[in-house]
Design a protein around this motif. Structure first.
Motif, PDB file in Angstrom:
ATOM      1  N   HIS A  76       1.120  -1.094  -0.101  1.00 59.75           N
ATOM      2  CA  HIS A  76      -0.599   0.292  -0.338  1.00 59.75           C
ATOM      3  C   HIS A  76       1.078   1.226   0.331  1.00 59.75           C
ATOM      4  O   HIS A  76       2.155   1.832   0.483  1.00 59.75           O
ATOM      5  CB  HIS A  76      -0.880   0.269   1.168  1.00 59.75           C
ATOM      6  CG  HIS A  76      -2.246   1.219   1.660  1.00 59.75           C
ATOM      7  ND1 HIS A  76      -1.815   2.050   1.116  1.00 59.75           N
ATOM      8  CD2 HIS A  76      -3.432   1.244   1.256  1.00 59.75           C
ATOM      9  CE1 HIS A  76      -2.955   3.249   1.318  1.00 59.75           C
ATOM     10  NE2 HIS A  76      -3.523   2.550   0.920  1.00 59.75           N
ATOM     11  N   PRO A  77       0.490   2.702  -0.704  1.00 59.38           N
ATOM     12  CA  PRO A  77       1.115   3.418  -0.835  1.00 59.38           C
ATOM     13  C   PRO A  77       1.852   3.901   0.856  1.00 59.38           C
ATOM     14  O   PRO A  77       2.485   4.554   0.569  1.00 59.38           O
ATOM     15  CB  PRO A  77       0.692   4.378  -1.444  1.00 59.38           C
ATOM     16  CG  PRO A  77      -0.664   3.138  -2.166  1.00 59.38           C
ATOM     17  CD  PRO A  77      -0.647   2.452  -1.705  1.00 59.38           C
ATOM     18  N   ASP A  78       0.820   4.040   1.606  1.00 58.87           N
ATOM     19  CA  ASP A  78       0.614   4.557   2.895  1.00 58.87           C
ATOM     20  C   ASP A  78       2.231   3.866   3.889  1.00 58.87           C
ATOM     21  O   ASP A  78       3.125   4.041   4.045  1.00 58.87           O
ATOM     22  CB  ASP A  78      -0.035   4.406   3.706  1.00 58.87           C
ATOM     23  CG  ASP A  78      -1.341   5.957   3.150  1.00 58.87           C
ATOM     24  OD1 ASP A  78      -0.775   6.342   2.741  1.00 58.87           O
ATOM     25  OD2 ASP A  78      -2.545   5.873   3.568  1.00 58.87           O
ATOM     26  N   LYS A  82       6.288   4.629   4.622  1.00 55.64           N
ATOM     27  CA  LYS A  82       6.456   4.193   5.666  1.00 55.64           C
ATOM     28  C   LYS A  82       8.076   3.241   5.742  1.00 55.64           C
ATOM     29  O   LYS A  82       8.669   3.488   6.579  1.00 55.64           O
ATOM     30  CB  LYS A  82       5.614   3.720   6.749  1.00 55.64           C
ATOM     31  CG  LYS A  82       4.498   4.620   7.721  1.00 55.64           C
ATOM     32  CD  LYS A  82       3.884   3.801   8.273  1.00 55.64           C
ATOM     33  CE  LYS A  82       2.046   4.806   8.061  1.00 55.64           C
ATOM     34  NZ  LYS A  82       1.125   3.656   9.166  1.00 55.64           N
ATOM     35  N   LEU A  83       7.952   2.401   5.302  1.00 58.83           N
ATOM     36  CA  LEU A  83       9.321   1.556   4.796  1.00 58.83           C
ATOM     37  C   LEU A  83      10.691   2.111   3.857  1.00 58.83           C
ATOM     38  O   LEU A  83      11.499   2.079   4.655  1.00 58.83           O
ATOM     39  CB  LEU A  83       9.118   0.920   3.798  1.00 58.83           C
ATOM     40  CG  LEU A  83       7.911  -0.871   4.245  1.00 58.83           C
ATOM     41  CD1 LEU A  83       7.274  -1.511   3.255  1.00 58.83           C
ATOM     42  CD2 LEU A  83       9.426  -1.570   4.985  1.00 58.83           C
ATOM     43  N   ILE A  84       9.618   3.217   3.786  1.00 58.24           N
ATOM     44  CA  ILE A  84      11.309   3.891   2.831  1.00 58.24           C
ATOM     45  C   ILE A  84      11.872   5.218   3.910  1.00 58.24           C
ATOM     46  O   ILE A  84      12.785   5.843   3.571  1.00 58.24           O
ATOM     47  CB  ILE A  84      11.063   4.833   1.858  1.00 58.24           C
ATOM     48  CG1 ILE A  84      10.231   4.358   0.006  1.00 58.24           C
ATOM     49  CG2 ILE A  84      11.692   5.777   1.405  1.00 58.24           C
ATOM     50  CD1 ILE A  84      11.614   3.845  -0.151  1.00 58.24           C
ATOM     51  N   LEU A  85      11.032   5.371   4.507  1.00 63.34           N
ATOM     52  CA  LEU A  85      11.416   6.625   5.635  1.00 63.34           C
ATOM     53  C   LEU A  85      12.399   5.787   6.802  1.00 63.34           C
ATOM     54  O   LEU A  85      13.308   6.185   7.204  1.00 63.34           O
ATOM     55  CB  LEU A  85      10.518   7.073   6.439  1.00 63.34           C
ATOM     56  CG  LEU A  85       9.463   8.079   5.770  1.00 63.34           C
ATOM     57  CD1 LEU A  85       8.666   8.643   6.272  1.00 63.34           C
ATOM     58  CD2 LEU A  85      10.026   9.337   5.028  1.00 63.34           C
TER      59      LEU A  85
END
Length: 104
Positions: A76-78, A82-85
């Motif tokens: 999911h985009p959200d 979060k994973l990228i951050l």
């Protein structure tokens, strides 16, 4: 595996192992299949790398072999954001640790 693919393959009597982190959704899909007795639910979180070897063995033991593997992982985009951050934060922490070691 997508719901529609699982449902379609079940129409032909295929033996299926469906997996995801969401057991209630998996059971819903299983119950909608034409032959639910040929469908096994396997809770699986691909981010939990350490559990993957055990999950593979479990999957093979259900039917004795795996003939076809469909990897239909989606994020999911959200959750992706979060994973990228989290990755950026972890990378920054690693850089700080390396710099601290260099100073010592």
């Amino acid at each position: 595996m997508s719901k529609s693919l699982a449902l379609e393959l079940s129409n032909y009597g295929a033996k299926l192992i469906i997996s995801s982190r969401n057991e209630s959704v998996l059971n819903e899909v299983k119950n909608r299949c034409k032959f639910p007795e040929n469908v096994v639910v396997l809770l699986l979180d691909l981010e939990d790398y350490k559990s993957l070897p055990t999950k593979v063995v479990k999957a093979i033991l259900f039917f004795g072999s795996i003939d076809v593997l469909v990897n239909n992982e989606g994020i999911h985009p959200d959750r992706f954001a979060k994973l990228i951050l989290k990755a950026i934060k972890n990378q920054k922490e690693e850089v700080y640790i390396v710099r601290a070691k260099e100073k010592n």
